[in-house]
Each structure stands twice: as C-alpha cells, then as structure tokens.
Write an enzyme that holds these catalytic residues in place. Structure first.
Site, short mmCIF file in Angstrom:
data_model
loop_
_atom_site.label_atom_id
_atom_site.label_comp_id
_atom_site.label_asym_id
_atom_site.label_seq_id
_atom_site.Cartn_x
_atom_site.Cartn_y
_atom_site.Cartn_z
N HIS A 1 -2.40 -2.41 -9.37
CA HIS A 1 -3.40 -1.81 -8.48
C HIS A 1 -4.61 -2.72 -8.43
CE1 HIS A 1 -6.03 1.23 -6.69
NE2 HIS A 1 -4.92 1.82 -6.32
N HIS B 1 0.87 -1.19 0.00
CA HIS B 1 0.00 0.00 0.00
C HIS B 1 0.90 1.24 0.00
CE1 HIS B 1 -3.44 2.47 0.67
NE2 HIS B 1 -3.64 2.26 1.97
N ASP C 1 2.63 5.61 -6.64
CA ASP C 1 3.86 5.44 -5.88
C ASP C 1 5.10 5.26 -6.74
OD1 ASP C 1 2.76 5.74 -3.37
OD2 ASP C 1 2.18 3.64 -3.21
N1 ACO Z 1 4.93 -6.41 -10.53
C1 ACO Z 1 4.85 -7.63 -11.09
N2 ACO Z 1 3.75 -8.40 -11.08
C2 ACO Z 1 2.68 -7.90 -10.46
C3 ACO Z 1 2.67 -6.63 -9.87
C4 ACO Z 1 3.86 -5.88 -9.92
N3 ACO Z 1 3.94 -4.68 -9.36
N4 ACO Z 1 1.47 -6.39 -9.32
C5 ACO Z 1 0.72 -7.48 -9.56
N5 ACO Z 1 1.45 -8.40 -10.24
C6 ACO Z 1 1.01 -9.72 -10.65
C7 ACO Z 1 1.05 -10.67 -9.46
O1 ACO Z 1 2.29 -11.28 -9.31
C8 ACO Z 1 -0.07 -11.62 -9.78
O2 ACO Z 1 0.42 -12.52 -10.73
P1 ACO Z 1 -0.07 -14.07 -10.74
O3 ACO Z 1 -1.56 -14.01 -10.97
O4 ACO Z 1 0.71 -14.66 -11.85
O5 ACO Z 1 0.28 -14.62 -9.39
C9 ACO Z 1 -1.11 -10.74 -10.46
O6 ACO Z 1 -0.38 -9.65 -11.02
C10 ACO Z 1 -2.18 -10.21 -9.50
O7 ACO Z 1 -1.50 -9.54 -8.43
P2 ACO Z 1 -2.08 -9.47 -6.97
O8 ACO Z 1 -1.00 -8.97 -6.06
O9 ACO Z 1 -2.74 -10.76 -6.59
O10 ACO Z 1 -3.23 -8.38 -7.17
P3 ACO Z 1 -3.91 -7.49 -6.07
O11 ACO Z 1 -5.06 -6.81 -6.70
O12 ACO Z 1 -4.15 -8.27 -4.84
O13 ACO Z 1 -2.72 -6.46 -5.72
C11 ACO Z 1 -1.23 -4.73 -5.54
C12 ACO Z 1 -2.61 -5.16 -6.05
C13 ACO Z 1 -1.02 -5.21 -4.09
C14 ACO Z 1 -1.14 -3.22 -5.55
C15 ACO Z 1 -0.13 -5.34 -6.45
O14 ACO Z 1 -0.29 -4.87 -7.77
C16 ACO Z 1 1.26 -5.04 -5.93
O15 ACO Z 1 1.76 -5.73 -5.04
N6 ACO Z 1 1.93 -3.97 -6.50
C17 ACO Z 1 3.22 -3.55 -5.99
C18 ACO Z 1 3.06 -2.73 -4.73
C19 ACO Z 1 2.48 -1.36 -4.99
O16 ACO Z 1 2.89 -0.66 -5.88
N7 ACO Z 1 1.53 -0.97 -4.14
C20 ACO Z 1 0.93 0.37 -4.19
C21 ACO Z 1 -0.48 0.32 -4.69
S1 ACO Z 1 -1.14 1.95 -4.83
C22 ACO Z 1 -1.39 2.40 -3.26
O17 ACO Z 1 -1.67 1.65 -2.38
C23 ACO Z 1 -1.18 3.82 -2.95
#
Ligand code: ACO
Length: 384
Positions: A263, A224, A320
C-alpha cells in the site's frame, strides 16, 4: 537536469494536495478513522446507511435524521430505462466495471438538476448516485447471468436489498452482514487514486456525475480497486493449499507483485484487512470443499507473505487480499468485486467532491519538459 531543477514526486508520493475533515489514515500505526470514528467501531456497530450519513454530513445521525436519509436512499434506488438498456446491451461484451462506468455517466441524462450546482442539489445528486450505483451493480450481475432486472424492495436495508436484487431472493443474515461490512469498509479512504481523480474532475467544475465516472474509471486498475479480483484470480491459479508456498516463492523470485499486498500509505497491516481476516478465519472454521481450499490458500499465502515481506519491506495485506474469498463465500462472482467497491466508494468520492467544492481550486500540476524546442517545421512532402 540541473541542481536547480525542481523535485518531481513520482506518483505524487508524499505530496499533500488538500485539507480534509473526512478521513484519516495513519499508515504507520495501521489506523483509520472516518470523521474521527475508528473504523473498528463503525465495522462493529454501524451500518452502511449510517456510515454514509456520517461521511457526508460529518456527524452521526439522530434517529429521525437517519430515517429521513435512509428514506431518500430507498426512494432513489430504481434506475431509468436508458440505464437498464445500456446494461442489457453491454453485458457479455464489456467487463462489469466498464458497464458501471458507462451507466453512471448515463444517469446524468435523466437528472433535471444536472446544471444546478447549489450544495443542496449536489447533496440530492449524491444520494441518487449512492442509491443507483448499487442498483446498477446488482442489475449488471442479474443481466450477465441472463436474468431479468429485479425491482428494489424498499423494506430492505441497502445491503439486504443489493443481495436481493442480485440473486432474486432474500439471503441469509450473515451474508447480508458481510456485504454491509464490505460497503462500510470500502466507503472511504482519503485521497486515494480514484478519489483524487474524481476531485480533479470536480475541480474543473464539471458536474458530480462526471466526477464519479472518473472515480470508477480510475478504480478499475489492478494497482487500485481491481486488486480484489486479481487477488482471487491468483488464489484460483494456486489451486490447492499445498501449492501455495511454491507459488509465492516462484512469484517473488520472478519479481511478480502479489495482488492484495502492499500500500502507498500503510506500511503495516491495513486495519480493514484485519477486520476481514477475522471474518475469513471464522468462515474457514465452517467452510468445506472449494470454499475451504480457497480460505486455506488465502490464509497460508498471507502468513508466507508477511514472513517474507512484512517487517522487512513494509508490505502487508491490504483490504483487497481477503475481499475475494469472502465475496465468493457470499455467492458474488469475481467480476462484480470491483463494481461493488465502486458502489460503496461513491460515498467517499462524493464526500470529497462536496468538501473540495467549498473552497474549489483547479488542480493543475506542472511537469518538467525534457524534449527539444524551436524545431524547424518541415512541410509534409519535404520530410525525410
Ligand atoms: N508484492 C510484491 N512486491 C511488492 C508488492 C506486492 N504486492 N507491492 C510492492 N512491492 C514492492 C515493489 O516491487 C517495489 O519493489 P522494488 O523497490 O524492489 O522495485 C516496492 O515494493 C515498492 O512498490 P511500489 O509499487 O513502487 O510502491 P507504491 O507505493 O507505488 O505502490 C501499490 C503501492 C501499487 C499498492 C503496490 O503495493 C502494489 O502494486 N500492490 C499490489 C496491488 C494491490 O494490492 N493494490 C491495492 C491497493 S489497496 C487499494 O487500492 C484499495
């Protein structure tokens, strides 16, 4: 599990938990509105104080209304001595986001209206929280570099005063504009993890300090709000623009997440990230040395990631991704990125808490129990 087992929505994905008039996120079109106003219009024309008023009161203020609100924010900027002591004794030991959480929690000790839950008292507490969280972040930054607390200057705007309290001197207009923009863009974002967490606390009828403390605790994680600092750390470990492609390829091959991408709601470019990308591109044109390397790494990584995961996987830059390199340009140390986010998001947390309290209902979801039942209790000395 049987066919009659109710569905579980992991991470509450796709679940609607409340109605709200505060903010709309269209994750398909990549659009964001605060109280119906497009974020682009607020970023271009508003300032933090006016945006905070809009989010809290539901309408853009007339001049006297904004003057009165700004005056209330200013008169509440200074922080009590107990909070200064907490900051002083914690810097160097705890991360700034933890110090912010503890300091905000401690604010309740000095509020004589703590147990007054009238809407008027809660709005006064909200204004105090917005003013003081920003001061706390500046004080943490000051004290962690071994310097003394700088008293707020009430001739300055919220963003200008923040930079003044942090650095001890007035900063240039462009840096002030950037910080004001960051405060606007971070002020609100519907029922994200930290806002939802603060609403859960509020739904028990705990006070607003407890609820905002929950919000800060939840914001900390790298999935987050902590992603801004984590994204900068990644860019720093890339080191040189020429390493970017290999780094990204290796990271993705190793199933590593790239911080600042992806996201839960946006499956396209986050509109806040678009605004920040334009800023970073502008700064890249005038940057040199370390800042130039950093902006170049960021812009190259963004393009590579979009090529690899954008259209194909719906993984695009979020706010971010660009925040860290921009804060770095403004002289802000990485440990303060997430606390600044928290200071700005205090507006959104409070707006949602106040709105939710109008028709409060305790949050209490269910879980499907998968453990055993009716086990025999064996006294401790007889357990095998
Ligand atoms: N880099 C690479 N792969 C990613 C990324 C990323 N940044 N984000 C998601 N994926 C992939 C996951 O590995 C997953 O792949 P899989 O299905 O093969 O296992 C798929 O996309 C779905 O990802 P989840 O994490 O399950 O999706 P969710 O909706 O739960 O997560 C989240 C969203 C937590 C923001 C995720 O995209 C992430 O971890 N991003 C990096 C952290 C980040 O930037 N957070 C800030 C968000 S904005 C905010 O809060 C202000």
């Amino acid at each position: 599990m049987t066919d009659t087992t109710p569905p579980i929505y992991l991470g509450l994905e796709g679940v609607y938990a409340a109605e709200s008039k505060i903010c709309k996120v269209d994750g398909t079109a990549g659009k964001l509105w605060y109280r119906g106003y497009p974020i682009e219009a607020l970023a271009a024309n508003s300032n933090f104080e006016e945006t905070a008023y809009l989010l809290l009161y539901g309408k853009l203020p007339k001049r006297p209304e904004l003057d009165a609100f700004t005056g209330q924010l200013k008169s509440n900027r200074d922080i009590p001595d107990n909070v200064k002591s907490i900051i002083k004794t914690s810097v160097g030991k705890a991360p700034p986001i933890d110090i912010l959480r503890t300091a905000v929690s401690a604010l309740s000790a000095e509020d004589k209206e703590l147990t007054d839950s009238s809407p008027e008292a809660n709005m006064r507490k909200t204004i105090k929280l917005i003013a003081k969280t920003t001061t706390i972040v500046a004080a943490i930054g000051r004290m962690q570099s071994g310097k003394d607390y700088v008293k707020p200057d009430n001739n300055l705007s919220h963003a200008d005063n923040f930079l003044y309290m942090l650095s001890g001197s007035r900063q240039d207009k462009k840096a002030v504009k950037l910080i004001d923009l960051m405060f606007i863009l971070h002020a609100e974002h519907s029922t994200n993890a930290s806002t939802f967490a603060s609403m859960v606390t509020a739904s028990t009828l705990a006070d607003i300090y407890a609820s905002v403390t929950t919000g800060i605790a939840t914001l900390k994680g790298p999935l987050h709000g902590g992603a801004d600092e984590a994204a900068l750390k990644m860019m720093r470990s890339i080191g040189d623009p020429s390493n970017t492609e290999t780094y990204i390829n290796d990271a993705l091959a190793g199933k590593q997440k790239i911080m600042g991408f992806g996201h839960r709601v946006y499956k396209t470019y986050d509109p806040r990230a678009k605004i920040l990308k334009a800023w970073l591109t502008d700064i890249d044109n005038i940057a040199a040395g370390d800042q130039k390397r950093l902006t170049q790494i960021t812009l190259i990584a963004e393009k590579l990631m979009i090529d690899k995961l954008g259209q194909s996987h719906g993984i695009w830059p979020n706010i971010d991704f660009f925040a860290g390199p921009l804060y770095t340009w403004a002289g802000i140390p990485p440990e303060l990125f997430t606390p600044i986010f928290g200071a700005a998001r205090t507006v959104g947390w409070c707006a949602h808490i106040l709105e939710y309290w109008e028709h409060n209902k305790l949050f209490r979801p269910l879980e499907i129990y998968t453990g055993p039942l009716d086990l025999e209790y064996v006294p401790i000395d007889k357990r095998k």
